[in-house]
Design a protein around this motif. Structure first.
Motif, PDB file in Angstrom:
ATOM      1  N   ARG A   1       0.959  -0.917  -0.155  1.00 39.54           N
ATOM      2  CA  ARG A   1       0.093   0.176  -0.395  1.00 39.54           C
ATOM      3  C   ARG A   1       0.857   0.820   0.007  1.00 39.54           C
ATOM      4  NH1 ARG A   1      -4.386   0.729  -2.060  1.00 39.54           N
ATOM      5  NH2 ARG A   1      -5.541   2.853  -0.955  1.00 39.54           N
ATOM      6  N   LEU A   2       0.876   2.205  -0.712  1.00 37.89           N
ATOM      7  CA  LEU A   2       1.537   3.374  -0.754  1.00 37.89           C
ATOM      8  C   LEU A   2       1.420   4.765  -0.345  1.00 37.89           C
ATOM      9  CD1 LEU A   2       2.467   2.499  -4.574  1.00 37.89           C
ATOM     10  CD2 LEU A   2       3.561   1.462  -3.070  1.00 37.89           C
ATOM     11  N   ALA A   3       2.444   5.639  -0.288  1.00 38.97           N
ATOM     12  CA  ALA A   3       1.715   6.240   0.593  1.00 38.97           C
ATOM     13  C   ALA A   3       0.865   7.511   0.196  1.00 38.97           C
ATOM     14  CB  ALA A   3       3.127   7.194   1.263  1.00 38.97           C
ATOM     15  N   THR A   4       0.337   7.561   0.896  1.00 37.14           N
ATOM     16  CA  THR A   4      -0.758   9.159   0.248  1.00 37.14           C
ATOM     17  C   THR A   4      -0.446  10.492  -0.626  1.00 37.14           C
ATOM     18  OG1 THR A   4      -1.057   9.530   2.802  1.00 37.14           O
ATOM     19  CG2 THR A   4      -2.515   7.809   1.088  1.00 37.14           C
ATOM     20  N   ASP A   5       0.874  10.484   0.199  1.00 37.91           N
ATOM     21  CA  ASP A   5       1.897  11.589  -0.269  1.00 37.91           C
ATOM     22  C   ASP A   5       2.304  11.639  -1.699  1.00 37.91           C
ATOM     23  OD1 ASP A   5       4.141  10.052   1.615  1.00 37.91           O
ATOM     24  OD2 ASP A   5       4.848  11.773   0.541  1.00 37.91           O
ATOM     25  N   LEU A   6       2.462  10.565  -2.097  1.00 41.37           N
ATOM     26  CA  LEU A   6       3.053   9.612  -3.550  1.00 41.37           C
ATOM     27  C   LEU A   6       1.151  11.175  -4.551  1.00 41.37           C
ATOM     28  CD1 LEU A   6       4.622   6.350  -3.236  1.00 41.37           C
ATOM     29  CD2 LEU A   6       5.219   8.144  -3.547  1.00 41.37           C
ATOM     30  N   ARG A   7       0.452  10.466  -4.060  1.00 45.32           N
ATOM     31  CA  ARG A   7      -0.699  10.775  -5.257  1.00 45.32           C
ATOM     32  C   ARG A   7      -0.265  12.279  -5.182  1.00 45.32           C
ATOM     33  NH1 ARG A   7      -5.549   8.913  -1.362  1.00 45.32           N
ATOM     34  NH2 ARG A   7      -4.720   6.396  -1.827  1.00 45.32           N
ATOM     35  N   ALA A   8       0.115  13.280  -4.658  1.00 44.15           N
ATOM     36  CA  ALA A   8       0.480  14.966  -5.296  1.00 44.15           C
ATOM     37  C   ALA A   8       1.822  14.449  -6.103  1.00 44.15           C
ATOM     38  CB  ALA A   8       0.570  15.663  -3.761  1.00 44.15           C
ATOM     39  N   LEU A   9       2.926  14.198  -5.341  1.00 45.74           N
ATOM     40  CA  LEU A   9       4.256  13.755  -6.192  1.00 45.74           C
ATOM     41  C   LEU A   9       3.867  13.482  -7.907  1.00 45.74           C
ATOM     42  CD1 LEU A   9       7.090  14.397  -6.481  1.00 45.74           C
ATOM     43  CD2 LEU A   9       7.372  11.689  -5.163  1.00 45.74           C
ATOM     44  N   ALA A  10       2.931  12.385  -7.331  1.00 44.54           N
ATOM     45  CA  ALA A  10       2.512  12.071  -9.761  1.00 44.54           C
ATOM     46  C   ALA A  10       1.963  12.870 -10.184  1.00 44.54           C
ATOM     47  CB  ALA A  10       1.429   9.958  -8.877  1.00 44.54           C
ATOM     48  N   ALA A  11       0.768  13.321  -9.919  1.00 39.04           N
ATOM     49  CA  ALA A  11       0.163  13.927 -10.148  1.00 39.04           C
ATOM     50  C   ALA A  11       1.199  15.291 -10.794  1.00 39.04           C
ATOM     51  CB  ALA A  11      -0.803  15.069  -9.078  1.00 39.04           C
ATOM     52  N   GLU A  12       1.966  15.749 -10.382  1.00 34.60           N
ATOM     53  CA  GLU A  12       3.163  16.803 -10.114  1.00 34.60           C
ATOM     54  C   GLU A  12       3.941  16.566 -11.556  1.00 34.60           C
ATOM     55  OE1 GLU A  12       6.194  20.085  -8.250  1.00 34.60           O
ATOM     56  OE2 GLU A  12       4.754  18.664  -7.003  1.00 34.60           O
TER      57      GLU A  12
END
Length: 148
Positions: A84-95
């Motif tokens: 389960r990946l950390a949720t902070d990766l979502r913003a990094l991935a979008a960027e």
């Protein structure tokens, strides 16, 4: 680059990224995804296609864990389960996807030159909307999606 599909894993570089991810010890897989995305975000020079392709694949893996994200079902994606990946990766991935879509991105140029640029950009926009569903957070028309 051998490309056979418009999806995030439809090319040799993304398939190689999947293999590398599978060969990475389970406890280090999230870090590989994070490093791949961060490298793309930090890039200030012309973004070469291989780096952009890996960022798209990494972002697709993050998006697959978001509500509304599509599971990775292609045989060219990772074979081994991701943690389960950390949720902070979502913003990094979008960027990172925003950087992939930028004017100084070889991958965006290649897709635009192929004539399939609009369809490819729509797919990237969908990934961005899943990762960051706030209105105006992705390029082009907003794609409705649930919050992660």
């Amino acid at each position: 680059m051998g490309t056979w599909d418009i999806g995030p894993f439809g090319n040799d570089t993304a398939a190689d990224f999947s293999y590398t991810l599978d060969e990475t010890p389970p406890g280090e897989r999230e870090n590989l995804i994070r490093t791949t995305l961060a490298r793309t975000v930090r890039s200030r020079d012309y973004l070469e296609s291989p780096e952009a392709v890996e960022a798209v694949a990494a972002a697709a893996l993050v998006a697959a864990q978001c509500p509304g994200g599509e599971p990775i079902t292609t045989s060219y994606g990772p074979d081994k389960a991701l943690p389960r990946l950390a949720t902070d990766l979502r913003a990094l991935a979008a960027e990172a996807l925003g950087r992939v879509l930028a004017a100084d991105s070889e991958l965006a140029e290649l897709w635009d030159d192929s004539g399939e640029g609009p369809q490819w950009r729509q797919g990237i926009g969908h990934l961005r909307a899943v990762l960051d569903p706030r209105p105006g957070s992705q390029e082009g028309p907003a794609v409705p999606g649930p919050t992660c």
